[in-house]
Design an enzyme around this catalytic site. Structure first.
Site, mmCIF file in Angstrom:
data_model
loop_
_atom_site.group_PDB
_atom_site.id
_atom_site.type_symbol
_atom_site.label_atom_id
_atom_site.label_comp_id
_atom_site.label_asym_id
_atom_site.label_seq_id
_atom_site.Cartn_x
_atom_site.Cartn_y
_atom_site.Cartn_z
ATOM 1 N N MET A 1 61.769 50.451 17.635
ATOM 2 C CA MET A 1 62.002 49.328 16.750
ATOM 3 C C MET A 1 63.209 49.601 15.867
ATOM 4 S SD MET A 1 59.628 47.279 17.564
ATOM 5 C CE MET A 1 58.050 47.311 18.389
ATOM 6 N N LEU A 405 57.823 55.992 19.817
ATOM 7 C CA LEU A 405 58.801 57.069 19.953
ATOM 8 C C LEU A 405 59.835 56.660 20.993
ATOM 9 C CD1 LEU A 405 56.354 60.105 19.890
ATOM 10 C CD2 LEU A 405 57.663 59.135 18.006
ATOM 11 N N GLU A 406 61.031 56.345 20.560
ATOM 12 C CA GLU A 406 62.037 55.781 21.446
ATOM 13 C C GLU A 406 62.966 56.832 22.041
ATOM 14 O OE1 GLU A 406 63.897 52.332 19.783
ATOM 15 O OE2 GLU A 406 61.989 51.505 19.085
ATOM 16 N N ASN A 407 62.664 58.094 21.784
ATOM 17 C CA ASN A 407 63.470 59.171 22.361
ATOM 18 C C ASN A 407 62.649 60.025 23.312
ATOM 19 O OD1 ASN A 407 65.961 58.684 20.803
ATOM 20 N ND2 ASN A 407 64.659 59.176 19.046
#
Length: 580
Positions: A1, A405-407
């Protein structure tokens, strides 16, 4: 986000790979591997003991995949654990071949020279292989061309004079559908130091929170143990690499007796003292989330959207995700502090959360976001994550946690962390996820694997259908972002990949300013929901069946929604709540 709007970017879909022809090529390969030696379907025999004083044990570690893929390595990230179908326990391996990878999953096992072993496993699928390499004599393989239900494969081998390790493996065949494997067994003399003692019986076995269908258990670690076996009413139900596990598939209002043993290459310990646990009555468990729900993220920062208090969040939202908790200096641990710029006291924040909950809403804590740096990649960080999230739940009154968690994330240890949190918080825990589109393109991806690993305690996955560019749908075709087809064809991947319809939601920006790309009017979201739930309102893609139980929709964010006159929640909210 997004904490700040990202620059739009494009990700290409999966590469199209040509399949490999079976027939002659397959037959030649199988002959070369000894794969036509016969199909083993009998009961696994006890291997001969060639070492004085040694005991035949199952040398395969995590043989039932109850601890995710611990000890197993799958080629091309092709493997995942799934709760169904399972031959024994609560999990099985699902591995998906491609046109250039046969989905080989393997582990190395310590053995003794000049010793006899029996290898077996239960499999489902087409052209499923089981074998052992590095034996020092003749490597072995057995296979089945078609197992529509669970079928046992079995083979035997003898190690060479200098062999101390062999590799066990399963694999499918190029271009074939996914296969399943479970309950792998390698019996024979244990490897390692002949003087290694059998571990002692575990102590401290305790039952944690029970639901109508599950019981959480924990015990003390045992020195020298490499794993543990859990017994339910005298029957082994699962294996674990750590000191906690959750037994599922139980009947409501029923008492069960549990024991645990410790194992290593020398054998299995005596059973622990037993504990008894009783499941709760049916119908009283699970989070109090509506059948069809709307999720909105509340921003704990000011990025140009309307600044809100929790009390300002529009009443259409059933789940409010507070964004975000941040990493601490302790690996895996998180903390949360109100942004001083909001001029929002902690007491008022807690009171507003309680007021929303009194109105039937769930307020949860979101972990990560675009700039999040939380990493859970080992047992210690998994424990730190669970402990810190639970402490914040108790401090502020949060109903659960959202994983954003976008990584990337490690499915083995995030699964461990969320199960540990569930054991602490109990059956009312709300768990949501907000993966990016690329994270849910395949069941072998880390996010998808995590979702399947915790399917019994997962509330909903609200994938972000934005900031992604064109992506593949479940029919293999590429669909453009910002269309009904993009929403329905990508949701189909999750719906057909193992998630229940109630665990699938559509995540969209609340306004054109809410994301770099991918905004669609509320009417498009409504059409996509109708297409999935009722088969109406579809574009060129129409699912083969309908999913009336689809959970609903999510937006980033309640603040951007307010900035746009609450057009998103006023347009999508009533439609979600009116689904069948």
């Amino acid at each position: 986000m997004d904490r700040a709007i990202r620059t739009p970017f494009s990700r290409s879909g999966r590469l199209s790979r040509s399949g490999r022809r079976l027939g002659g090529v397959l037959t030649a390969a199988l002959l070369a591997a000894g794969g036509l030696a016969g199909l083993g379907t009998g009961t696994t025999a006890r291997a001969a003991d060639t070492g004085a004083g040694t005991t035949d044990v199952n040398l395969a570690r995590n043989p039932g995949f109850e601890s995710g893929l611990s000890y197993w390595t799958c080629s091309g990230d092709s493997g995942a654990t799934v709760p169904s179908p399972a031959h024994g326990g609560t999990a099985a391996l699902k591995a998906t071949p491609t046109g250039s990878d046969h989905a080989k999953c393997a582990q190395a096992v310590t053995v003794r020279p000049n010793s006899s072993y029996t290898l077996s496993a239960w499999v489902q699928g087409s052209y499923v292989h089981l074998g052992a390499s590095g034996t020092g004599t003749t490597d072995v393989s057995t296979w089945t061309p078609s197992a529509t239900g669970w079928q046992q494969l079995s083979t035997t081998f003898t190690t060479g004079a200098n062999t101390t390790s062999v590799t066990l493996y399963t694999h499918g065949w190029y271009g074939q559908p996914a296969y399943f494997a479970d309950d792998v067994t390698l019996t024979g003399p244990g490897g390692g130091d002949p003087g290694e003692p059998v571990p002692g019986a575990p102590g401290g076995l305790a039952a944690g929170p029970a639901t109508s269908s599950s019981v959480g258990l924990s015990w003390n670690p045992v020195s020298g143990a490499s794993g543990y076996n859990l017994y339910q009413d005298g029957t082994k139900v699962l294996s674990a690499s750590g000191t906690s596990a959750t037994v599922t598939g139980l009947a409501p209002s029923t008492s069960y007796r549990f024991e645990v043993t410790a194992t290593n290459s020398a054998g299995e310990s005596a059973r622990s003292a037993a504990v008894t646990a009783t499941t709760t009555a049916g119908g009283s468990d699970g989070p109090s989330v509506p059948k069809h729900a709307v999720t909105g993220y509340w921003q704990n920062f000011d990025n140009g959207a309307t600044v809100q208090r929790i009390s300002d969040v529009q009443s259409q939202y059933d789940i409010i995700a507070v964004a975000f908790a941040d990493a601490t200096t302790t690996p895996g641990a998180v903390d949360f502090t109100l942004d001083p710029a909001l001029k929002y006291t902690e007491a008022a924040f807690k009171a507003d959360i309680a007021a929303k909950q009194s109105a039937g809403k769930n307020v949860i804590l979101s972990i990560g976001g675009e700039r999040g740096t939380v990493t859970v990649n080992d047992a210690a960080s998994a424990t730190n994550f669970a402990n810190s999230v639970y402490a914040l739940m108790r401090k502020y009154g949060f109903n659960g946690v959202d994983i954003d968690l976008e990584n990337g994330l490690d499915p083995t240890y995030m699964t461990q962390a969320l199960r540990a949190l569930s054991a602490k918080a109990g059956s009312k825990l709300v768990i949501t996820m907000a993966p990016q589109t690329i994270d849910m393109q395949s069941t072998s991806a880390g996010y998808f694997r995590t979702a399947l690993n915790i399917k019994d305690i997962l509330t909903v996955v609200n994938m972000q259908y934005y900031n992604s560019g064109s992506m593949n749908g479940c029919d293999g075709k590429v669909y453009s972002q910002g269309t009904v087809d993009f929403l329905t064809a990508l949701a189909c991947i999750q719906l057909e990949g193992g998630l229940a319809p109630s665990q699938v939601g559509l995540g969209l920006p609340a306004s054109p300013r809410g994301a770099g790309s991918g905004y669609v009017p509320p009417s498009v979201v409504d059409n996509a929901l109708d297409c999935l739930a009722k088969g109406t309102g579809c574009g060129s893609f129409k699912p083969a069946k309908t999913y009336p139980g689809i959970r609903g929709a999510m937006t980033w964010s309640t603040n951007w929604d307010a900035s746009n006159g609450n057009a998103w929640s006023n347009g999508v909210g009533p439609h979600v709540h009116g689904l069948p």
